[in-house]
Design a protein around this motif. Structure first.
Motif, PDB file in Angstrom:
ATOM      1  N   ARG A  91       0.823  -1.207   0.000  1.00  0.00           N
ATOM      2  CA  ARG A  91       0.000   0.000   0.000  1.00  0.00           C
ATOM      3  C   ARG A  91       0.862   1.265   0.000  1.00  0.00           C
ATOM      4  O   ARG A  91       0.517   2.254  -0.621  1.00  0.00           O
ATOM      5  N   SER A  92       1.992   1.216   0.663  1.00  0.00           N
ATOM      6  CA  SER A  92       2.845   2.401   0.777  1.00  0.00           C
ATOM      7  C   SER A  92       3.391   2.880  -0.568  1.00  0.00           C
ATOM      8  O   SER A  92       3.783   4.035  -0.700  1.00  0.00           O
ATOM      9  N   VAL A  93       3.418   2.008  -1.576  1.00  0.00           N
ATOM     10  CA  VAL A  93       3.906   2.412  -2.896  1.00  0.00           C
ATOM     11  C   VAL A  93       2.831   2.268  -3.974  1.00  0.00           C
ATOM     12  O   VAL A  93       3.114   2.391  -5.162  1.00  0.00           O
ATOM     13  N   GLN A  94       1.606   2.038  -3.531  1.00  0.00           N
ATOM     14  CA  GLN A  94       0.487   1.968  -4.481  1.00  0.00           C
ATOM     15  C   GLN A  94       0.010   3.388  -4.761  1.00  0.00           C
ATOM     16  O   GLN A  94      -0.183   4.186  -3.836  1.00  0.00           O
ATOM     17  N   THR A  95      -0.169   3.697  -6.029  1.00  0.00           N
ATOM     18  CA  THR A  95      -0.559   5.055  -6.403  1.00  0.00           C
ATOM     19  C   THR A  95      -2.012   5.342  -6.061  1.00  0.00           C
ATOM     20  O   THR A  95      -2.854   4.450  -6.071  1.00  0.00           O
ATOM     21  N   VAL A  96      -2.277   6.606  -5.756  1.00  0.00           N
ATOM     22  CA  VAL A  96      -3.649   7.042  -5.474  1.00  0.00           C
ATOM     23  C   VAL A  96      -4.496   6.830  -6.722  1.00  0.00           C
ATOM     24  O   VAL A  96      -5.595   6.275  -6.663  1.00  0.00           O
ATOM     25  N   LYS A  97      -3.992   7.255  -7.862  1.00  0.00           N
ATOM     26  CA  LYS A  97      -4.686   7.028  -9.134  1.00  0.00           C
ATOM     27  C   LYS A  97      -4.452   5.575  -9.522  1.00  0.00           C
ATOM     28  O   LYS A  97      -3.316   5.135  -9.669  1.00  0.00           O
ATOM     29  N   GLN A  98      -5.543   4.838  -9.667  1.00  0.00           N
ATOM     30  CA  GLN A  98      -5.443   3.394  -9.867  1.00  0.00           C
ATOM     31  C   GLN A  98      -5.347   2.958 -11.326  1.00  0.00           C
ATOM     32  O   GLN A  98      -4.951   1.839 -11.609  1.00  0.00           O
ATOM     33  N   ASP A  99      -5.704   3.814 -12.266  1.00  0.00           N
ATOM     34  CA  ASP A  99      -5.756   3.383 -13.670  1.00  0.00           C
ATOM     35  C   ASP A  99      -4.683   4.053 -14.520  1.00  0.00           C
ATOM     36  O   ASP A  99      -4.946   4.582 -15.588  1.00  0.00           O
ATOM     37  N   LEU A 100      -3.446   4.001 -14.032  1.00  0.00           N
ATOM     38  CA  LEU A 100      -2.331   4.575 -14.783  1.00  0.00           C
ATOM     39  C   LEU A 100      -1.993   3.706 -15.981  1.00  0.00           C
ATOM     40  O   LEU A 100      -2.251   2.503 -15.992  1.00  0.00           O
ATOM     41  N   LEU A 101      -1.400   4.327 -16.986  1.00  0.00           N
ATOM     42  CA  LEU A 101      -0.890   3.585 -18.131  1.00  0.00           C
ATOM     43  C   LEU A 101       0.595   3.303 -17.903  1.00  0.00           C
ATOM     44  O   LEU A 101       1.302   4.117 -17.303  1.00  0.00           O
ATOM     45  N   PRO A 102       1.080   2.175 -18.395  1.00  0.00           N
ATOM     46  CA  PRO A 102       2.508   1.885 -18.255  1.00  0.00           C
ATOM     47  C   PRO A 102       3.330   2.769 -19.186  1.00  0.00           C
ATOM     48  O   PRO A 102       2.807   3.306 -20.172  1.00  0.00           O
ATOM     49  N   SER A 103       4.605   2.894 -18.887  1.00  0.00           N
ATOM     50  CA  SER A 103       5.490   3.608 -19.812  1.00  0.00           C
ATOM     51  C   SER A 103       5.735   2.716 -21.027  1.00  0.00           C
ATOM     52  O   SER A 103       5.593   1.482 -20.957  1.00  0.00           O
ATOM     53  N   ASP A 104       6.087   3.330 -22.134  1.00  0.00           N
ATOM     54  CA  ASP A 104       6.349   2.571 -23.351  1.00  0.00           C
ATOM     55  C   ASP A 104       7.478   1.563 -23.137  1.00  0.00           C
ATOM     56  O   ASP A 104       7.382   0.405 -23.549  1.00  0.00           O
ATOM     57  N   ARG A 105       8.525   1.972 -22.452  1.00  0.00           N
ATOM     58  CA  ARG A 105       9.650   1.074 -22.181  1.00  0.00           C
ATOM     59  C   ARG A 105       9.202  -0.135 -21.369  1.00  0.00           C
ATOM     60  O   ARG A 105       9.538  -1.279 -21.683  1.00  0.00           O
ATOM     61  N   TYR A 106       8.416   0.105 -20.323  1.00  0.00           N
ATOM     62  CA  TYR A 106       8.009  -0.970 -19.408  1.00  0.00           C
ATOM     63  C   TYR A 106       7.056  -1.953 -20.094  1.00  0.00           C
ATOM     64  O   TYR A 106       7.253  -3.172 -20.008  1.00  0.00           O
ATOM     65  N   ILE A 107       6.032  -1.460 -20.774  1.00  0.00           N
ATOM     66  CA  ILE A 107       5.084  -2.381 -21.416  1.00  0.00           C
ATOM     67  C   ILE A 107       5.769  -3.157 -22.536  1.00  0.00           C
ATOM     68  O   ILE A 107       5.459  -4.326 -22.768  1.00  0.00           O
ATOM     69  N   ASN A 108       6.731  -2.545 -23.203  1.00  0.00           N
ATOM     70  CA  ASN A 108       7.450  -3.274 -24.246  1.00  0.00           C
ATOM     71  C   ASN A 108       8.302  -4.401 -23.674  1.00  0.00           C
ATOM     72  O   ASN A 108       8.437  -5.455 -24.299  1.00  0.00           O
ATOM     73  N   LEU A 109       8.869  -4.202 -22.485  1.00  0.00           N
ATOM     74  CA  LEU A 109       9.595  -5.284 -21.817  1.00  0.00           C
ATOM     75  C   LEU A 109       8.647  -6.436 -21.471  1.00  0.00           C
ATOM     76  O   LEU A 109       8.992  -7.615 -21.643  1.00  0.00           O
ATOM     77  N   ILE A 110       7.456  -6.104 -20.988  1.00  0.00           N
ATOM     78  CA  ILE A 110       6.458  -7.133 -20.659  1.00  0.00           C
ATOM     79  C   ILE A 110       6.032  -7.870 -21.926  1.00  0.00           C
ATOM     80  O   ILE A 110       5.975  -9.102 -21.959  1.00  0.00           O
ATOM     81  N   ARG A 111       5.720  -7.127 -22.977  1.00  0.00           N
ATOM     82  CA  ARG A 111       5.302  -7.740 -24.243  1.00  0.00           C
ATOM     83  C   ARG A 111       6.379  -8.685 -24.780  1.00  0.00           C
ATOM     84  O   ARG A 111       6.095  -9.810 -25.184  1.00  0.00           O
ATOM     85  N   GLN A 112       7.613  -8.196 -24.801  1.00  0.00           N
ATOM     86  CA  GLN A 112       8.723  -8.992 -25.322  1.00  0.00           C
ATOM     87  C   GLN A 112       8.926 -10.260 -24.481  1.00  0.00           C
ATOM     88  O   GLN A 112       9.104 -11.352 -25.021  1.00  0.00           O
ATOM     89  N   GLY A 113       8.897 -10.117 -23.170  1.00  0.00           N
ATOM     90  CA  GLY A 113       9.070 -11.272 -22.291  1.00  0.00           C
ATOM     91  C   GLY A 113       7.974 -12.303 -22.481  1.00  0.00           C
ATOM     92  O   GLY A 113       8.250 -13.514 -22.513  1.00  0.00           O
TER      93      GLY A 113
END
Length: 147
Positions: A91-113
């Motif tokens: 909870r201490s690092v969970q964002t107040v806004k719950q529906d954030l979009l991932p960064s392009d770099r991060y989602i591309n790492l997930i997609r590739q993996g």
């Protein structure tokens, strides 16, 4: 490392900086809002199932300090049920806004993996439809946390 599925959970990007989290779908008051405009959000999360020795698990826990560990029941692609440990955002690092979009770099790492691991094509197609923001385009909402 093998692909596996966690039913009744969903992927969110509500960790500090817009990083990934998983949460039970049952804990959400309404049906999960899909991150994709074109494909309904899956009611499961696909990913890598790793078998680690204790020292390697301790090392991973040290790297993922913003998460706590929870026991979950996953299913590998052969249908075998396996008790696993999942990292869930504290909870201490969970964002107040719950529906954030991932960064392009991060989602591309997930997609590739996921592609390299052989994750379900349907799930990979959904990931391809998830919109993202530029790494430099993350505003203050990506860093404002619950606690």
């Amino acid at each position: 490392m093998i692909p596996a599925r966690l039913d009744g959970w969903r992927l969110r990007f509500n960790c500090w900086g817009g990083y990934g989290n998983i949460e039970p779908v049952d804990d959400v008051e309404e049906a999960p809002k899909s991150l994709s405009r074109h494909i309904k959000q899956p009611r499961c999360v696909h990913g890598a199932l790793l078998k680690l020795n204790l020292d390697d698990f301790k090392t991973l826990c040290g790297m993922e300090r913003g998460y706590h560990v929870r026991e979950v029941l996953v299913q590998d692609y052969s249908g075998r049920k396996i008790v696993a440990l999942a990292f869930i955002v504290r909870r201490s690092v969970q964002t107040v806004k719950q529906d954030l979009l991932p960064s392009d770099r991060y989602i591309n790492l997930i997609r590739q993996g996921c592609r390299q691991l052989g994750v379900s094509e349907d799930y990979c197609e959904w990931l391809e439809q998830v919109p993202c923001v530029a790494e430099s385009g993350r505003g203050p909402e990506y860093y404002k946390c619950m606690d």
